[in-house]
Design a protein around this motif. Structure first.
Motif, PDB file in Angstrom:
ATOM      1  N   THR A 176      57.160   6.412 -35.413  1.00  0.00           N
ATOM      2  CA  THR A 176      56.087   5.437 -35.217  1.00  0.00           C
ATOM      3  C   THR A 176      56.441   4.452 -34.111  1.00  0.00           C
ATOM      4  N   ALA A 177      57.630   3.883 -34.190  1.00  0.00           N
ATOM      5  CA  ALA A 177      58.043   2.901 -33.181  1.00  0.00           C
ATOM      6  C   ALA A 177      58.116   3.551 -31.795  1.00  0.00           C
ATOM      7  N   ARG A 178      58.590   4.785 -31.728  1.00  0.00           N
ATOM      8  CA  ARG A 178      58.650   5.486 -30.438  1.00  0.00           C
ATOM      9  C   ARG A 178      57.246   5.650 -29.858  1.00  0.00           C
ATOM     10  N   LEU A 179      56.275   6.067 -30.683  1.00  0.00           N
ATOM     11  CA  LEU A 179      54.886   6.197 -30.218  1.00  0.00           C
ATOM     12  C   LEU A 179      54.349   4.863 -29.705  1.00  0.00           C
ATOM     13  N   MET A 180      54.620   3.810 -30.451  1.00  0.00           N
ATOM     14  CA  MET A 180      54.122   2.494 -30.060  1.00  0.00           C
ATOM     15  C   MET A 180      54.735   2.039 -28.732  1.00  0.00           C
ATOM     16  N   ILE A 181      56.027   2.235 -28.594  1.00  0.00           N
ATOM     17  CA  ILE A 181      56.702   1.833 -27.348  1.00  0.00           C
ATOM     18  C   ILE A 181      56.211   2.693 -26.182  1.00  0.00           C
ATOM     19  N   ASP A 182      56.089   3.983 -26.394  1.00  0.00           N
ATOM     20  CA  ASP A 182      55.597   4.864 -25.330  1.00  0.00           C
ATOM     21  C   ASP A 182      54.200   4.436 -24.885  1.00  0.00           C
ATOM     22  N   TRP A 183      53.332   4.095 -25.830  1.00  0.00           N
ATOM     23  CA  TRP A 183      51.983   3.633 -25.498  1.00  0.00           C
ATOM     24  C   TRP A 183      52.046   2.297 -24.759  1.00  0.00           C
ATOM     25  N   ALA A 184      52.856   1.365 -25.275  1.00  0.00           N
ATOM     26  CA  ALA A 184      52.951   0.044 -24.643  1.00  0.00           C
ATOM     27  C   ALA A 184      53.466   0.151 -23.214  1.00  0.00           C
ATOM     28  N   PHE A 185      54.494   0.951 -22.996  1.00  0.00           N
ATOM     29  CA  PHE A 185      55.072   1.097 -21.656  1.00  0.00           C
ATOM     30  C   PHE A 185      54.191   1.981 -20.765  1.00  0.00           C
ATOM     31  N   GLY A 186      53.811   3.139 -21.281  1.00  0.00           N
ATOM     32  CA  GLY A 186      53.114   4.118 -20.452  1.00  0.00           C
ATOM     33  C   GLY A 186      51.656   3.816 -20.202  1.00  0.00           C
ATOM     34  N   THR A 187      50.946   3.395 -21.233  1.00  0.00           N
ATOM     35  CA  THR A 187      49.515   3.150 -21.100  1.00  0.00           C
ATOM     36  C   THR A 187      49.206   1.717 -20.708  1.00  0.00           C
ATOM     37  N   ARG A 188      49.901   0.781 -21.312  1.00  0.00           N
ATOM     38  CA  ARG A 188      49.580  -0.635 -21.101  1.00  0.00           C
ATOM     39  C   ARG A 188      50.464  -1.324 -20.064  1.00  0.00           C
TER      40      ARG A 188
END
Length: 178
Positions: free
Chosen positions: A112-124
């Motif tokens: 879960t945390a990996r998905l959130m970080i990937d989204w925060a860094f990659g998408t946002r």
């Protein structure tokens, strides 16, 4: 994100105010396990408080701020994770997670945390993700390590829970976009 698979039978979904009864039932089931580390686990003692807590996150998310997600295993809410802070302007966010004892050992929080970080860094386009944990919360600290975070230091006596003061470790991951 409406739903994202985490593992066999497990998924991550938005934890919205309309799920307050389900969230309250989770807190009742897991509150004794969560309360040594999470102040809200002691405060949510009725469904209306669960709804207000979730509504606060929903309002902040609508302003592009903090947000919260639930972790379901075989259709049962067994945990969650959230961006406790989310500031797209500065590129900084902080996140944390919680899990019922019966759901541990499956890698759900780390995924879960990996998905959130990937989204925060990659998408946002975030640059810094921070994770804080009371020094005695060995499971939370282990997640920070598995995520490849770097320990930055200890905030002495920074967290008061149940009349006890706890030191808090601060961990972070910095994007290569710096």
């Amino acid at each position: 994100m409406l739903s994202h698979p985490l593992a066999e039978g497990a998924e991550l979904r938005a934890l919205e105010p309309w799920r307050a009864e389900e969230f309250y039932a989770f807190v009742v089931r897991s509150g004794a396990h969560l309360s040594p580390w999470l102040p809200w686990a002691m405060d949510i003692d009725e469904p209306a408080k669960a709804e207000r807590w979730l509504q606060g996150y929903a309002e902040d998310q609508a302003r592009d701020g903090r947000r919260v997600y639930g972790i379901w295993l075989d259709g049962l809410l067994v945990g969650g994770a959230g961006f406790a802070t989310f500031d797209a302007r500065t590129g900084n966010c902080s996140l944390g997670a919680w899990l019922a004892p019966e759901a541990r050992g499956r890698g759900l929080v780390t995924r879960t945390a990996r998905l959130m970080i990937d989204w925060a860094f990659g998408t946002r386009g975030m640059v810094r993700a921070e994770w804080s944990a009371a020094t005695g919360n060995v499971h939370s600290i282990a997640v920070a390590k598995r995520l490849g975070m770097e320990r930055e230091g200890v905030l002495r006596s920074a967290l008061a829970l149940g009349g006890v003061r706890h030191d808090v470790e601060v961990w972070s991951l910095v994007s290569d976009r710096r």
